[in-house]
Design an enzyme around this catalytic site. Structure first.
Site, PDB file in Angstrom:
ATOM      1  N   SER A  88       0.867  -1.179   0.000  1.00  0.00           N
ATOM      2  CA  SER A  88       0.000   0.000   0.000  1.00  0.00           C
ATOM      3  C   SER A  88       0.900   1.225   0.000  1.00  0.00           C
ATOM      4  O   SER A  88       1.802   1.324  -0.830  1.00  0.00           O
ATOM      5  CB  SER A  88      -0.958  -0.047   1.195  1.00  0.00           C
ATOM      6  OG  SER A  88      -1.901   1.001   1.129  1.00  0.00           O
ATOM      7  N   HIS A  92      -2.711  -1.141  -3.244  1.00  0.00           N
ATOM      8  CA  HIS A  92      -3.887  -0.299  -3.057  1.00  0.00           C
ATOM      9  C   HIS A  92      -3.752   0.951  -3.921  1.00  0.00           C
ATOM     10  O   HIS A  92      -2.834   1.751  -3.724  1.00  0.00           O
ATOM     11  CB  HIS A  92      -4.029   0.116  -1.591  1.00  0.00           C
ATOM     12  CG  HIS A  92      -4.315  -1.029  -0.680  1.00  0.00           C
ATOM     13  ND1 HIS A  92      -4.057  -0.973   0.670  1.00  0.00           N
ATOM     14  CD2 HIS A  92      -4.838  -2.259  -0.902  1.00  0.00           C
ATOM     15  CE1 HIS A  92      -4.410  -2.126   1.229  1.00  0.00           C
ATOM     16  NE2 HIS A  92      -4.879  -2.920   0.296  1.00  0.00           N
ATOM     17  N   ASP A 147      -4.231  -4.676   6.069  1.00  0.00           N
ATOM     18  CA  ASP A 147      -4.561  -5.605   4.990  1.00  0.00           C
ATOM     19  C   ASP A 147      -3.342  -6.473   4.699  1.00  0.00           C
ATOM     20  O   ASP A 147      -2.227  -5.969   4.574  1.00  0.00           O
ATOM     21  CB  ASP A 147      -4.980  -4.827   3.745  1.00  0.00           C
ATOM     22  CG  ASP A 147      -5.568  -5.713   2.654  1.00  0.00           C
ATOM     23  OD1 ASP A 147      -6.005  -6.843   2.976  1.00  0.00           O
ATOM     24  OD2 ASP A 147      -5.606  -5.273   1.490  1.00  0.00           O
TER      25      ASP A 147
END
Length: 198
Positions: free
Chosen positions: A15, A42, A139
Site C-alpha cells: 500500500s 492499493h 490488509d
C-alpha cells in the site's frame, strides 16, 4: 529456512510506500526467473493503473494486468486491476488461473491483499511464498496467516525500512511471517529462484 525448490508462486501485498519497495524488488528479478508473481497494490479506484506500464519498462520478466480467467503463466508479474479483487482459482486439477471480482471491499480495499493471499494459499498450499511490503493499514495480515497455515512461507519488509510500517507490523503481530527482511535480503533470496518453474 527458505526452500526455493518447493515454491510455485509468489504473492505480494503493498500500500503506501509499496510502489517504491516494488521498484527495488521487481527490476532485480533476472530474466529466467521462472515463477509467477501476483501483486495487489492499493490504488485509487476509478483511475487506470499505471503500474503495469511503469514496471514493464523496468523489468526483465513479463508484466501484465490480467483479464478474468487468464491462466497464470510462469515468469510473469500480474498487477491487480483497480477496483477488482484478484484471486487465484485452481479447481479440479486445472492449472491455476486468475479470477477478478467486484465483491465488496475488504478492509476498505478492493483489490484486497487478504483476498489474494487467502485464495492463493488455497490454490498453492505449501508451494506459496507471500510478501508483505510497506503499507498504512493491516490488509495482508490475515492473508499471511492463511499462507502459513496452508504450509507456505511469508516474509515481511523490515518495518524500519518501510515508508509506512503498519502493514508489515500487523503481519508480524499476527505471528504470520517466517522472516522479517530488508528489500536487499528479499532480492538475494528471490534470485535463488532463477530458472525455477512452478
Amino acid at each position: 529456512m527458505f526452500d526455493t525448490d518447493r515454491i510455485g508462486a509468489v504473492v505480494i501485498g503493498a500500500s503506501a510506500g509499496g510502489v517504491e519497495a516494488l521498484n527495488h524488488l521487481l527490476p532485480a528479478l533476472p530474466k529466467g526467473f521462472g515463477l509467477p508473481v501476483l501483486i495487489v497494490v492499493h490504488v485509487r479506484q476509478g483511475q487506470p493503473s499505471l503500474l503495469p506500464g511503469l514496471f514493464a519498462s523496468r523489468c526483465e520478466i513479463a508484466v501484465a494486468e490480467p483479464f478474468d480467467k487468464d491462466e497464470i503463466a510462469p515468469g510473469t508479474v500480474y498487477f491487480a486491476p483497480p477496483g477488482y479483487h484478484m484471486l487465484v482459482e485452481a479447481e479440479g486439477g486445472a492449472a491455476p488461473a486468475i479470477a477478478l471480482s467486484i465483491d465488496p471491499p475488504v478492509r476498505f480495499s478492493r483489490p484486497s491483499v487478504d483476498v489474494l493471499f487467502e485464495s492463493a494459499a488455497h490454490a498453492y498450499g505449501p508451494r506459496l511464498l507471500g510478501i508483505v511490503l510497506s503499507g498504512a493499514n493491516d490488509d495482508g495480515a490475515r492473508g499471511a496467516r492463511a499462507i502459513r497455515e496452508a504450509g507456505g512461507a511469508c516474509w515481511a519488509q523490515n518495518p524500519e525500512t518501510a515508508t509506512a510500517p503498519a502493514m508489515p507490523l500487523a503481519a508480524i503481530a499476527q505471528d504470520a511471517v517466517d522472516d522479517v527482511l530488508t528489500l536487499d535480503e528479499m532480492v538475494l533470496r528471490l534470485s535463488q529462484c532463477i530458472g525455477r518453474q512452478p
